[in-house]
Design a protein around this motif. Sequence first.
Motif, mmCIF file in Angstrom:
data_model
loop_
_atom_site.group_PDB
_atom_site.id
_atom_site.type_symbol
_atom_site.label_atom_id
_atom_site.label_comp_id
_atom_site.label_asym_id
_atom_site.label_seq_id
_atom_site.Cartn_x
_atom_site.Cartn_y
_atom_site.Cartn_z
ATOM 1 N N GLN A 168 1.417 -1.109 -0.093
ATOM 2 C CA GLN A 168 -0.372 0.277 0.006
ATOM 3 C C GLN A 168 0.692 1.415 -0.196
ATOM 4 O O GLN A 168 0.985 2.089 0.977
ATOM 5 N N ARG A 189 -1.863 -2.077 -3.890
ATOM 6 C CA ARG A 189 -0.959 -2.874 -5.743
ATOM 7 C C ARG A 189 -1.337 -3.899 -5.472
ATOM 8 O O ARG A 189 -1.176 -4.771 -5.304
ATOM 9 N N LEU A 193 -3.725 3.209 -2.523
ATOM 10 C CA LEU A 193 -2.979 2.012 -3.367
ATOM 11 C C LEU A 193 -3.289 0.757 -3.141
ATOM 12 O O LEU A 193 -1.647 1.161 -2.330
ATOM 13 N N ARG A 202 -0.929 -6.727 -7.844
ATOM 14 C CA ARG A 202 -0.017 -7.539 -7.803
ATOM 15 C C ARG A 202 0.834 -7.782 -7.433
ATOM 16 O O ARG A 202 1.261 -8.808 -6.442
ATOM 17 N N ALA A 203 0.848 -7.070 -6.241
ATOM 18 C CA ALA A 203 1.335 -7.069 -4.701
ATOM 19 C C ALA A 203 0.418 -8.359 -3.913
ATOM 20 O O ALA A 203 1.226 -9.732 -3.364
#
Length: 420
Positions: free
Chosen positions: A59, A66, A64, A68-69
Amino acid sequence: MSHTATPRTPRFGANYTPTQGWFHHWLDFDIDAVRADLDSIARLGLDHVRVFPLWPLFQPNRTLIRPRAVEQLVALANAAAERGLDVNVDGLQGHLSSFDFLPAWTQTWHRRNLFTDPDVVAGQEEYLRTLAAALADRPNFLGMTIGNEINQFSHDPHPDPDRITHTQAEAWLERMLAACEAGAPGRFHLHAEYDAAWYQDGHPFTPGQAARLGGATAVHSWVFNGTAQRHGRTGTATEHHAAYLIELAKAWHTDPHRPVWLQEVGAPAPHIPAEHAAHFTAATIANALDCEDVWGVTWWCSHDVSRELADFPELEYSLGLLTNDRAVKPAGETIARVVEEWRGRTYRPAPRTTALVLDTDPVTAPDRSVCAPGGAFFEAWASLTAQGVRPAVVLAEHAHDTARLAARGITATVTPEEVD
């Protein structure tokens, strides 16, 4: 009310420390390396891992998180499932092995209190909810831990604490646990503090919060806190420190058989020299499992930190059950043997019929230092244990509550002043 502890099958796991890049591995996530690490953990016979996203990487901006994370975290959980490992996820990292990991939107020019600022708290809620929701349909997802020892940000000796009151700490914990529950309803969500919650006078995170909020009471047992220095590597207090924290926690329980999770425990050098780590491991686990209602034992940590990484405290490089190249160490061999001995067994230790009485305020516990190594209460409990008494702990306000005592199997009480 009679004593009716339920027989349990203890869980055994490890706090997963990736061999490649430590927790910085999220920056260069390699699922094959993760699989190899998890293979080596599973070969010890363990049944779960506790894993640690780094909050600033997941974060990096308050709005945001993420994708993908989050996908990588799910991939790790899926890889664990393929190896028969359940997963607990710590969300707010927070603090790990002497390093702080806080997002830029809480620091310096954007400095805001981690526990009370409305925008920060709302961002934390959404982050925890998002991680929990991403894993909610995975059968091997145990649940969330809010964060790793995040209470260290709230008080001394942190060099720059976000100071709060105990009522603010409790309100924050309730909101964070509710966010985890919103993301993954019905899972095993909890919070976990380092031992200042039990030992430090005036600390805003209290024993009562640990004992009432969340699905279990988590304790983190580290004998470098003065215990080993005072009592030596084989002292009763050292080998029973984890058991002491488990019994201390129970004094605040309203459910007499609420589970206690020994979520972190390790053999720190030089207090526990390498050649004695296996003995300490065996003794610590045996003594912890001599306490009723222990959910499980999760060792810190799975793999040694690589010597290629700089600036860790020396002890952090040698805490693994396995080396950094995944070779099993003596402590790992001990864990594997213990797991095999317990496989398929349930247990219900004999009740601790004698309780040591702790005289403190049940809400704020302002004078907790008596419970710390060297404190009168700590030393009295260790003395009783050395005499073979197997003491429980009861708060003074409950010492004459016959129904409460009976529910725990307690038939006698003793004060620290009465201990030889």
